[in-house]
Each structure stands twice: as structure tokens, then as C-alpha cells.
Design an enzyme around this catalytic site. Structure first.
Site, PDB file in Angstrom:
ATOM      1  N   VAL A  14       0.834  -1.208   0.000  1.00 22.09           N
ATOM      2  CA  VAL A  14       0.000   0.000   0.000  1.00 22.09           C
ATOM      3  C   VAL A  14       0.865   1.252   0.000  1.00 22.09           C
ATOM      4  CG1 VAL A  14      -1.788   1.276   1.243  1.00 22.09           C
ATOM      5  CG2 VAL A  14      -1.887  -1.221   1.138  1.00 22.09           C
ATOM      6  N   ALA A  33      -7.061  19.342  -4.270  1.00 23.84           N
ATOM      7  CA  ALA A  33      -6.719  19.712  -2.897  1.00 23.84           C
ATOM      8  C   ALA A  33      -6.476  21.206  -2.724  1.00 23.84           C
ATOM      9  CB  ALA A  33      -5.476  18.948  -2.465  1.00 23.84           C
ATOM     10  N   LYS A 105      -6.816  -0.939   9.924  1.00 27.15           N
ATOM     11  CA  LYS A 105      -8.110  -1.229  10.558  1.00 27.15           C
ATOM     12  C   LYS A 105      -7.952  -1.815  11.952  1.00 27.15           C
ATOM     13  CE  LYS A 105      -7.129  -4.908   7.692  1.00 27.15           C
ATOM     14  NZ  LYS A 105      -6.371  -4.843   6.431  1.00 27.15           N
ATOM     15  N   GLU A 129     -10.194   6.207   5.770  1.00 29.74           N
ATOM     16  CA  GLU A 129     -11.035   5.597   4.739  1.00 29.74           C
ATOM     17  C   GLU A 129     -10.464   4.277   4.239  1.00 29.74           C
ATOM     18  OE1 GLU A 129     -13.988   4.712   2.840  1.00 29.74           O
ATOM     19  OE2 GLU A 129     -14.197   6.874   3.116  1.00 29.74           O
ATOM     20  N   GLY A 134     -10.889  -1.281   1.262  1.00 25.01           N
ATOM     21  CA  GLY A 134      -9.970  -0.837   0.221  1.00 25.01           C
ATOM     22  C   GLY A 134     -10.423   0.388  -0.529  1.00 25.01           C
ATOM     23  N   GLU A 190      -2.283 -14.561   3.339  1.00 30.09           N
ATOM     24  CA  GLU A 190      -0.958 -14.498   3.941  1.00 30.09           C
ATOM     25  C   GLU A 190      -0.458 -15.909   4.282  1.00 30.09           C
ATOM     26  OE1 GLU A 190       0.709 -11.715   4.308  1.00 30.09           O
ATOM     27  OE2 GLU A 190      -0.907 -10.306   3.807  1.00 30.09           O
ATOM     28  N   ASP A 201     -10.092  -9.999  10.770  1.00 29.03           N
ATOM     29  CA  ASP A 201      -9.958  -8.826   9.894  1.00 29.03           C
ATOM     30  C   ASP A 201     -11.327  -8.207   9.612  1.00 29.03           C
ATOM     31  OD1 ASP A 201      -8.350  -7.267   7.661  1.00 29.03           O
ATOM     32  OD2 ASP A 201     -10.102  -8.118   6.655  1.00 29.03           O
ATOM     33  N   LYS A 205     -13.036  -4.337  10.707  1.00 28.36           N
ATOM     34  CA  LYS A 205     -13.709  -3.412   9.792  1.00 28.36           C
ATOM     35  C   LYS A 205     -15.154  -3.166  10.203  1.00 28.36           C
ATOM     36  CE  LYS A 205     -10.774  -5.141   6.053  1.00 28.36           C
ATOM     37  NZ  LYS A 205     -10.716  -6.061   4.904  1.00 28.36           N
TER      38      LYS A 205
END
Length: 440
Positions: A14, A33, A105, A129, A134, A190, A201, A205
Site C-alpha cells: 500500500v 486539494a 483497521k 477511509e 480498500g 498471507e 480482519d 472493519k
């Protein structure tokens, strides 16, 4: 105006994705922006590693604390993951007056209450976010787009690894263990898949979504969590024959007694849109009292989709750098002093329908014994499917779908059924939700 200098903690999938998106769409992003967003510094464990993202002009350091203590950095992007040292780094960045963007998260679900309180006191923003689903802008949608609604419930496929595994089990008739190996080979899972396949996980979330939807503190430790590792291809196939799909759902629902907060495998009628979300994709169904049911669909993981959410948060932060902190969008949608500490219902008090699979002796009277137990506990049967015995076996699989019943009653029924001499294995069960728009 001068560029806003940001620092990135972590240059993994990421992190590199975020660097690439900021470089590729630099002009478009600055136009949105109002100022250029420039990566001044980034931390990584291996400084010599070759990376697929453009690193020109970025000072690379090994110590992440060097980034959070850099006086030139205005926004820290935390992409390390996990609980520690991420928590300590984020709190130090806040203490140093820096805004924070994170995709973590686990951090938000577990320590968000502490982090948001620190940010509120310091007058800085924490944007997250990318922590849920994602590239799907679900947090902004619920927090801002649906702000005029009383959110009644939400149900989401919010773990792509589990959704990929369940899709492959259905389409290929494969066992869980075999599909998990394939998911690991393809990079969906993983090496240690526990957080994904055991529902942890997804519970992280869901905890975040529920807090934003209902205006409650983050309560990850009270979420009921059950994964998919015990599901069999037999149950996935039987569900299909009965007109249902099995999905790992995160469900948050407001009731008169409190809030349901639960993650578990769920049978959904195959005609529902969310039942047809396959592969590694995510989807979240949200029911508001005014808007009705809305569904948000897209890629729930990956470098580019998650990076788009990180960059969107950066744009939001930069837009509001000069705004009065009291006039910003609250972290959990509701003003901090307006959060309501509603109780989280224990799973034993939750009402749902059930799919049950029994292995019973192939002889008269067995079904009568089972149905008598269910009736004694007030459990109504929706339908029964009895399969033919396999060659050389003296037991037959019996599939029962029930109407809605409280979990503690079903637990008692299963315990009694398993004591019958005619039942030769543990009773398999999967919760079933029809997800009707008028589900109350």
C-alpha cells in the site's frame, strides 16, 4: 501556497501504491486539494530494497520516529499495520501536532477511541477511509453521504480472501484447505491466514463501520467473530441446491435491546445482489430509514485500490488544514460528546434463521425425534432435505432450514440432538439471513 509535506511510514504494497498514485496523478490531485501534496520523507525497514514506485525526491530513513518528529512534516501516513509500534507512532505524531492518515483497521478498531480523543484535544485530523473495504469509499458514504438517515443495519462482504475461498469452493467443488493453498499461491492469503479466515480482519472493519453508522464507541472486543475454516464443500454445495450462497458476512444491526455486532458464515438467498459478489471483491449493503437499501461494491484490497483511499484522505486533510477544528467532519460521524454507549448484544441473544446438517442413521423415526426437540424449544422448520445414503454407509445427511430463532435456543436444540443415539456426528450449522429491505 507552499506544498504540503507528508511523511509515509511503511513502503510495502500500500505504501508503494500510494507513492505511485501521488506521482501519477499529481496535477489532478493538487487541483482537487488546492495545494501540491509532496512526499518529503518515508521510512522503511530495508533501505536498499528495489521498489516498484518512484522514489525521486523522497528522503528514505529506517527509523519511523524520525518521520513523526520531523518539524517539516504536516501529515503522517501510517501504513505499517498491526497494533504496535503503529499506535505509539500515531499518538506521537498527534502529540507533535501532525494530522494522520492510516489504512490500519486493526489499530482503529482496537485503539481508535484513544486516538480520536487525543486528536480532538490537539485539534488535528485522523483519516482512515482505507481501513475498510480498500477502494470502496464506504466510510465517507456512511459518515457524510447518508448523514440524513438513521442507519438501521448493514451487512458486508469485507474480506476478499474469504470471499475468494468461498467462491472457489462453490465453483470448483474444492475443500477449504486446498483453496486456501491456492489463495496463498496467488497472494490473496498471507502465509499465516488466521486474521482473514477466522474473521478477525472482518470484525476490525465491522467495528469501525458500526461506530460510524450508530454513533457508538468502537467495541471490537465485544464483536462476535467466527471464520470459515470449518466450512465444508458439502455445505457450500447443499446451500447452492437450496437456492442460497454462503458468504462471510459482517452484520451490524440496531435493535431495541442494543446493537448486533457479528461476523460469521451466512447463507444468503442467491437472488440478492450481495450473494453474487464473487472472487476477491467486497460489497457493503447499508439500510437507511429514508434512503432504503444501498449497496457499495468494488475492490477491497490491493495496492492501487487501497492507495486511492489513502490519497482521498490526504486530499480531505489538505483541504481542511486551515479550517476550524470544531467545524470538521467528526471522526466517527457524530460529534464526540454525542456518542451513545449502546450495549452490544451477546450472540446468545441474537435472532436468526439456521441451516443445519445432521448425519443420522437411515431408519424410521429419526426425523420425528429431531423435529420434536426443535418444536419443544419453539423452533419452526422452514424446509427439510434428506439425501440418499452413500454406498456402504448407514447414515444419511439431513438438511434442515429453520425460521428465525434466538441463538441460545438453537444451542440447546443442537446439544439435545447430538445426544440422540441416531445422530452419528456433530451437527453442522450456518446462520441464515434473508437481508430483506424491511429487516427490523
Amino acid at each position: 501556497m507552499k506544498p504540503v509535506k507528508i511523511g509515509i511510514l511503511g513502503l510495502g504494497t500500500v505504501g508503494c501504491g500510494t507513492v505511485s498514485v501521488l506521482a501519477r496523478n499529481a496535477l489532478e490531485i493538487s487541483r482537487r486539494a488546492g495545494r501540491e501534496i509532496r512526499i518529503a520523507q518515508a521510512s522503511a525497514r530495508d533501505l536498499k530494497k528495489k521498489r516498484a514506485c518512484p522514489m525521486e525526491g523522497i528522503q528514505l530513513v529506517q527509523d519511523p520516529y524520525e518521520v513523526v518528529r520531523n518539524p517539516e512534516i504536516e501529515v503522517v501516513v501510517e501504513l505499517i499495520g498491526g497494533y504496535e509500534p503503529a499506535r505509539e507512532l500515531v499518538l506521537e505524531a498527534i502529540a507533535n501536532g501532525k494530522h494522520v492518515v492510516t489504512a490500519n483497521k486493526a489499530l482503529i478498531a482496537m485503539y481508535g477511541n484513544e486516538i480520536f480523543a487525543a486528536a480532538q484535544k490537539k485539534g488535528v485530523m485522523v483519516a482512515f477511509e482505507a481501513a475498510v473495504a480498500g477502494g470502496i469509499p464506504i466510510i465517507k458514504a456512511v459518515r457524510e453521504g447518508l448523514a440524513g438517515n438513521r442507519i438501521e443495519w448493514m451487512a458486508g462482504i469485507i474480506n476478499g480472501t474469504c470471499n475468494f475461498i468461498l467462491t472457489e469452493m462453490r465453483d470448483k467443488g474444492a475443500d477449504f484447505a486446498d483453496v486456501l493453498k491456492e489463495a496463498q499461491r496467488l497472494g490473496y492469503a498471507e502465509t499465516d491466514p488466521t486474521f482473514d479466515v477466522e474473521g478477525i480482519d472482518a470484525a476490525h472493519k465491522l467495528t469501525i463501520l458500526a461506530a460510524i453508522a450508530f454513533g457508538i464507541p468502537l467495541k471490537f472486543k465485544q464483536a462476535y467473530t467466527e471464520g470459515i475454516s470449518k466450512l465444508t464443500r458439502m455445505d457450500v454445495q447443499y446451500a447452492e441446491k437450496l437456492g442460497y450462497r454462503v458468504k462471510l458476512l459482517g452484520i451490524a444491526r440496531r435493535t431495541n435491546g442494543g446493537v448486533e455486532l457479528r461476523v460469521h458464515p451466512t447463507l444468503i438467498p442467491e437472488r440478492r445482489l450481495i450473494a453474487n459478489v464473487d472472487g476477491a471483491m467486497n460489497a457493503v449493503l447499508v439500510k437507511g430509514d429514508a434512503v432504503g437499501p444501498t449497496m457499495f461494491y468494488g475492490a477491497g484490497a490491493g495496492a492501487a485500490p487501497t492507495a486511492t483511499a489513502v490519497v482521498a484522505d490526504l486530499v480531505d486533510v489538505v483541504r481542511t488544514l486551515t479550517a476550524d477544528p470544531n467545524n470538521r467532519v467528526p471522526h466517527l460521524a457524530f460529534q464526540p460528546d454525542a456518542l451513545v454507549d449502546l450495549p452490544i448484544l451477546p450472540i446468545e441473544e441474537v435472532e436468526t434463521s439456521y441451516y443445519l446438517r445432521l448425519h443420522a442413521l437411515d431408519k424410521p423415526g429419526v426425523l420425528a425425534e429431531v423435529t420434536r426437540i426443535l418444536a419443544d424449544l419453539g423452533i419452526s422448520i422452514e424446509s427439510i432435505l434428506q439425501k440418499e445414503p452413500q454406498a456402504g454407509e448407514d447414515t444419511v445427511p439431513v438438511i434442515i432450514l429453520t425460521q428465525r430463532v434466538r441463538e441460545k435456543n438453537m444451542n440447546e436444540a443442537i446439544a439435545r440432538i447430538e445426544k440422540l443415539s441416531s445422530i452419528k456426528a456433530k451437527v453442522a450449522r450456518i446462520r441464515l439471513e434473508h437481508l430483506n429491505p424491511d429487516w427490523k
